[in-house]
Scaffold this motif. Structure first.
Motif, PDB file in Angstrom:
ATOM      1  N   UNK A  60       0.848  -1.190   0.000  1.00  0.00           N
ATOM      2  CA  UNK A  60       0.000   0.000   0.000  1.00  0.00           C
ATOM      3  C   UNK A  60       0.885   1.242   0.000  1.00  0.00           C
ATOM      4  N   UNK A  61       0.567   2.204  -0.834  1.00  0.00           N
ATOM      5  CA  UNK A  61       1.334   3.449  -0.867  1.00  0.00           C
ATOM      6  C   UNK A  61       0.378   4.638  -0.804  1.00  0.00           C
ATOM      7  N   UNK A  62       0.896   5.762  -0.368  1.00  0.00           N
ATOM      8  CA  UNK A  62       0.118   7.001  -0.297  1.00  0.00           C
ATOM      9  C   UNK A  62       0.537   7.904  -1.443  1.00  0.00           C
ATOM     10  N   UNK A  63      -0.427   8.448  -2.169  1.00  0.00           N
ATOM     11  CA  UNK A  63      -0.129   9.251  -3.357  1.00  0.00           C
ATOM     12  C   UNK A  63      -1.037  10.477  -3.373  1.00  0.00           C
ATOM     13  N   UNK A  64      -0.443  11.631  -3.708  1.00  0.00           N
ATOM     14  CA  UNK A  64      -1.207  12.840  -3.970  1.00  0.00           C
ATOM     15  C   UNK A  64      -1.408  12.955  -5.485  1.00  0.00           C
ATOM     16  N   UNK A  65      -2.655  13.056  -5.918  1.00  0.00           N
ATOM     17  CA  UNK A  65      -2.953  13.124  -7.347  1.00  0.00           C
ATOM     18  C   UNK A  65      -2.716  14.558  -7.835  1.00  0.00           C
ATOM     19  N   UNK A  66      -1.895  14.672  -8.873  1.00  0.00           N
ATOM     20  CA  UNK A  66      -1.496  15.986  -9.374  1.00  0.00           C
ATOM     21  C   UNK A  66      -2.200  16.375 -10.667  1.00  0.00           C
ATOM     22  N   UNK A  67      -2.572  15.381 -11.464  1.00  0.00           N
ATOM     23  CA  UNK A  67      -3.129  15.692 -12.787  1.00  0.00           C
ATOM     24  C   UNK A  67      -3.950  14.502 -13.265  1.00  0.00           C
ATOM     25  N   UNK A  68      -4.463  14.629 -14.497  1.00  0.00           N
ATOM     26  CA  UNK A  68      -5.178  13.535 -15.149  1.00  0.00           C
ATOM     27  C   UNK A  68      -4.462  13.169 -16.440  1.00  0.00           C
ATOM     28  N   UNK A  69      -4.531  11.903 -16.807  1.00  0.00           N
ATOM     29  CA  UNK A  69      -3.925  11.421 -18.043  1.00  0.00           C
ATOM     30  C   UNK A  69      -5.007  11.188 -19.080  1.00  0.00           C
ATOM     31  N   UNK A  70      -4.625  11.286 -20.364  1.00  0.00           N
ATOM     32  CA  UNK A  70      -5.555  10.902 -21.405  1.00  0.00           C
ATOM     33  C   UNK A  70      -5.768   9.391 -21.297  1.00  0.00           C
ATOM     34  N   UNK A  71      -6.980   8.993 -21.053  1.00  0.00           N
ATOM     35  CA  UNK A  71      -7.320   7.625 -20.667  1.00  0.00           C
ATOM     36  C   UNK A  71      -8.135   7.646 -19.394  1.00  0.00           C
ATOM     37  N   UNK A  72      -8.097   8.811 -18.685  1.00  0.00           N
ATOM     38  CA  UNK A  72      -8.973   9.029 -17.551  1.00  0.00           C
ATOM     39  C   UNK A  72      -8.353   8.882 -16.190  1.00  0.00           C
ATOM     40  N   UNK A  73      -7.192   8.234 -16.077  1.00  0.00           N
ATOM     41  CA  UNK A  73      -6.601   7.982 -14.766  1.00  0.00           C
ATOM     42  C   UNK A  73      -6.047   9.254 -14.139  1.00  0.00           C
ATOM     43  N   UNK A  74      -6.116   9.296 -12.791  1.00  0.00           N
ATOM     44  CA  UNK A  74      -5.376  10.306 -12.064  1.00  0.00           C
ATOM     45  C   UNK A  74      -3.904   9.942 -12.037  1.00  0.00           C
ATOM     46  N   UNK A  75      -3.038  10.971 -11.935  1.00  0.00           N
ATOM     47  CA  UNK A  75      -1.591  10.746 -11.967  1.00  0.00           C
ATOM     48  C   UNK A  75      -0.944  11.439 -10.770  1.00  0.00           C
ATOM     49  N   UNK A  76      -0.162  10.671 -10.010  1.00  0.00           N
ATOM     50  CA  UNK A  76       0.648  11.211  -8.928  1.00  0.00           C
ATOM     51  C   UNK A  76       2.052  10.654  -9.042  1.00  0.00           C
ATOM     52  N   UNK A  77       2.837  10.856  -7.997  1.00  0.00           N
ATOM     53  CA  UNK A  77       4.210  10.348  -8.030  1.00  0.00           C
ATOM     54  C   UNK A  77       4.531   9.671  -6.697  1.00  0.00           C
ATOM     55  N   UNK A  78       5.348   8.617  -6.797  1.00  0.00           N
ATOM     56  CA  UNK A  78       5.814   7.904  -5.609  1.00  0.00           C
ATOM     57  C   UNK A  78       7.277   7.550  -5.827  1.00  0.00           C
ATOM     58  N   UNK A  79       8.125   8.138  -5.018  1.00  0.00           N
ATOM     59  CA  UNK A  79       9.571   7.898  -5.099  1.00  0.00           C
ATOM     60  C   UNK A  79      10.103   8.118  -6.523  1.00  0.00           C
ATOM     61  N   UNK A  80       9.614   9.198  -7.123  1.00  0.00           N
ATOM     62  CA  UNK A  80      10.103   9.593  -8.439  1.00  0.00           C
ATOM     63  C   UNK A  80       9.412   8.945  -9.619  1.00  0.00           C
ATOM     64  N   UNK A  81       8.567   7.962  -9.361  1.00  0.00           N
ATOM     65  CA  UNK A  81       7.859   7.289 -10.450  1.00  0.00           C
ATOM     66  C   UNK A  81       6.431   7.807 -10.568  1.00  0.00           C
ATOM     67  N   UNK A  82       5.951   7.953 -11.807  1.00  0.00           N
ATOM     68  CA  UNK A  82       4.551   8.295 -12.019  1.00  0.00           C
ATOM     69  C   UNK A  82       3.678   7.113 -11.611  1.00  0.00           C
ATOM     70  N   UNK A  83       2.530   7.421 -11.006  1.00  0.00           N
ATOM     71  CA  UNK A  83       1.574   6.397 -10.594  1.00  0.00           C
ATOM     72  C   UNK A  83       0.222   6.744 -11.217  1.00  0.00           C
ATOM     73  N   UNK A  84      -0.344   5.816 -11.988  1.00  0.00           N
ATOM     74  CA  UNK A  84      -1.636   6.008 -12.643  1.00  0.00           C
ATOM     75  C   UNK A  84      -2.710   5.271 -11.840  1.00  0.00           C
ATOM     76  N   UNK A  85      -3.747   6.011 -11.402  1.00  0.00           N
ATOM     77  CA  UNK A  85      -4.770   5.428 -10.538  1.00  0.00           C
ATOM     78  C   UNK A  85      -6.146   5.829 -11.060  1.00  0.00           C
ATOM     79  N   UNK A  86      -6.939   4.878 -11.544  1.00  0.00           N
ATOM     80  CA  UNK A  86      -8.300   5.200 -11.995  1.00  0.00           C
ATOM     81  C   UNK A  86      -9.159   5.723 -10.856  1.00  0.00           C
ATOM     82  N   UNK A  87     -10.188   6.510 -11.235  1.00  0.00           N
ATOM     83  CA  UNK A  87     -11.233   6.972 -10.316  1.00  0.00           C
ATOM     84  C   UNK A  87     -10.711   7.941  -9.267  1.00  0.00           C
ATOM     85  N   UNK A  88      -9.623   8.607  -9.559  1.00  0.00           N
ATOM     86  CA  UNK A  88      -9.100   9.637  -8.666  1.00  0.00           C
ATOM     87  C   UNK A  88      -9.188  10.992  -9.348  1.00  0.00           C
TER      88      UNK A  88
END
Length: 425
Positions: free
Chosen positions: A1-29
């Motif tokens: 389990x990781x904690x992520x702050x959503x910064x933007x949206x991607x084309x495809x609908x997912x929310x996008x945040x970062x964790x330890x320098x990596x982009x994280x794509x999370x639907x429904x955010x």
């Protein structure tokens, strides 16, 4: 389990945040959300996750209207308010074009926002699955072919939603309900309904005969289809639905297997925006590629010297010719042909070429346009990635982008339409 702050949206609908320098794509955010997520996929440059817990809600988050939102795969953004959806559609369109075309300065116009964000879809494909206790009718669950049953679709037109209880009552009574995987339901600007039952039962055990009388009693047109479009068979009712475009209104019919935009009001706004963008003089010769049943060809024909429409689907061309005759338009001709091949073989010079290709774009047409070199090109696209791909060679070989505008024809989803006008240098 990781904690992520959503910064933007991607084309495809997912929310996008970062964790330890990596982009994280999370639907429904939503942008601004703070979430706990479970990592479902690890790649070298990014992670994918699923929302486990919402810790803080972003400013644009709202309560979804649909009780199955998040499970049903039809909508992506019901958890975002309309203003946030519009902001991100405009931004995603801009970001994709700038990034793919490698240009910071582009003549982008404001988003053509939807006036109606709910109960707008005039065409829906209801997925069906026979169960012991009856039929599950709805849409595929997100990421699967499991049917998520619905009692009502929040984005389908009211007339379309009327069909759902009828299907739940009628389909279990047909000889082989397990052989009906899908029912297409469409309505028009007069709320007339047409149903296409996809029926793969053996000969003599089809659903059509059982449903014919019930559909006739309801006042609906009914067709059956056992494979590709060539297998369409009319069972009862008129074949055409009718939409209205332009002012004064043109009445455009389209048959089963034909194409019309699902948001009828936004389609009218899109056509109006295209005509305004073009600022026609009245003497132009226009080629409309992927013209369908004349949705843009016929409004154009009212304002120019001549329009040639091209479409590979023969029934759509038959319909376009009929629509021209019904509306008293005599300066439009329609041809069944591959768009790129027609353009390469054309012995007429066109002042304007309009193209509205399917989601895969029109790479071959782009090459033909460079040989033909019309003075102006209007590209209507439903995918900004393939749009950018197709615009790139044109902009690299003498064309300049005069204007580009995203249009919201699909509220509650990340999908968008767009208009891009180019001129030869």
């Amino acid at each position: 389990m990781i904690e992520v702050r959503i910064e933007s949206l991607a084309f495809g609908g997912d929310g996008v945040g970062r964790h330890r320098g990596q982009a994280v794509f999370i639907p429904l955010t939503a942008p601004g959300d703070l979430v706990h997520c479970r990592v479902t996929e690890r790649r070298r440059r990014y992670l994918r996750g699923e929302l486990v817990e919402l810790l803080e809600a972003g400013e644009g988050r709202c309560r979804p209207r649909c009780p199955v939102f998040g499970r049903c795969g039809g909508c992506h953004w019901q958890h975002l308010d309309e203003q946030t959806q519009q902001h991100w559609k405009e931004r995603l369109f801009s970001d994709i074009l700038r990034r793919q075309l490698r240009r910071d300065a582009l003549p982008l116009q404001p988003l053509l926002a939807a006036r109606q964000a709910w109960n707008y879809r005039s065409r829906v494909q209801f997925k069906c699955h026979a169960l012991k206790e009856g039929m599950a009718i709805g849409f595929f669950r997100r990421g699967s072919h499991f049917v998520e049953a619905v009692d009502h679709c929040a984005i389908a037109a009211d007339a379309v939603n009327l069909v759902l209880p009828w299907l739940r009552d009628q389909l279990p009574q047909v000889p082989r309900p397990d052989r009906v995987p899908q029912v297409d339901v469409g309505c028009d600007d007069h709320d007339r309904l047409r149903l296409v039952v996809h029926d793969i039962a053996p000969a003599g055990a089809g659903a059509g005969p059982r449903l014919r009388t019930a559909a006739e009693d309801a006042g609906w047109a009914l067709f059956s289809q056992s494979g590709r479009k060539q297998t369409l068979r009319q069972l009862v009712g008129p074949s055409e639905l009718e939409i209205l475009v332009d002012e004064p209104p043109l009445r455009l019919g389209y048959g089963p297997g034909g194409f019309a935009q699902v948001h009828l009001e936004q389609n009218r706004q899109l056509v109006a925006a295209a005509l305004e963008m073009l600022r026609l003089q009245g003497d132009e010769r226009v080629l409309d590629l992927f013209c369908g049943m004349g949705n843009l060809s016929l409004p154009l024909a009212r304002r120019v010297a001549r329009v040639d429409g091209v479409e590979a689907h023969a029934p759509s061309i038959e319909q376009a010719r009929k629509n021209a005759a019904v509306n008293g338009i005599g300066n439009a001709a329609f041809f069944v042909a591959d768009a790129a091949r027609f353009l390469r073989q054309a012995d007429t010079s066109y002042d304007l070429v309009v193209l509205d290709p399917p989601r895969g774009g029109a790479r071959d047409v782009t090459r033909a346009l460079l040989s033909h070199r019309p003075r102006r090109i209007l590209y209507i696209s439903c995918d900004p990635m393939t749009l950018a791909r197709d615009l790139s060679p044109l902009l690299g070989q003498g064309y300049r982008l005069l204007s580009a505008r995203a249009a919201d024809l699909f509220p509650q989803t990340y999908h968008l339409e767009s208009l891009s006008l180019l001129e030869a240098g």
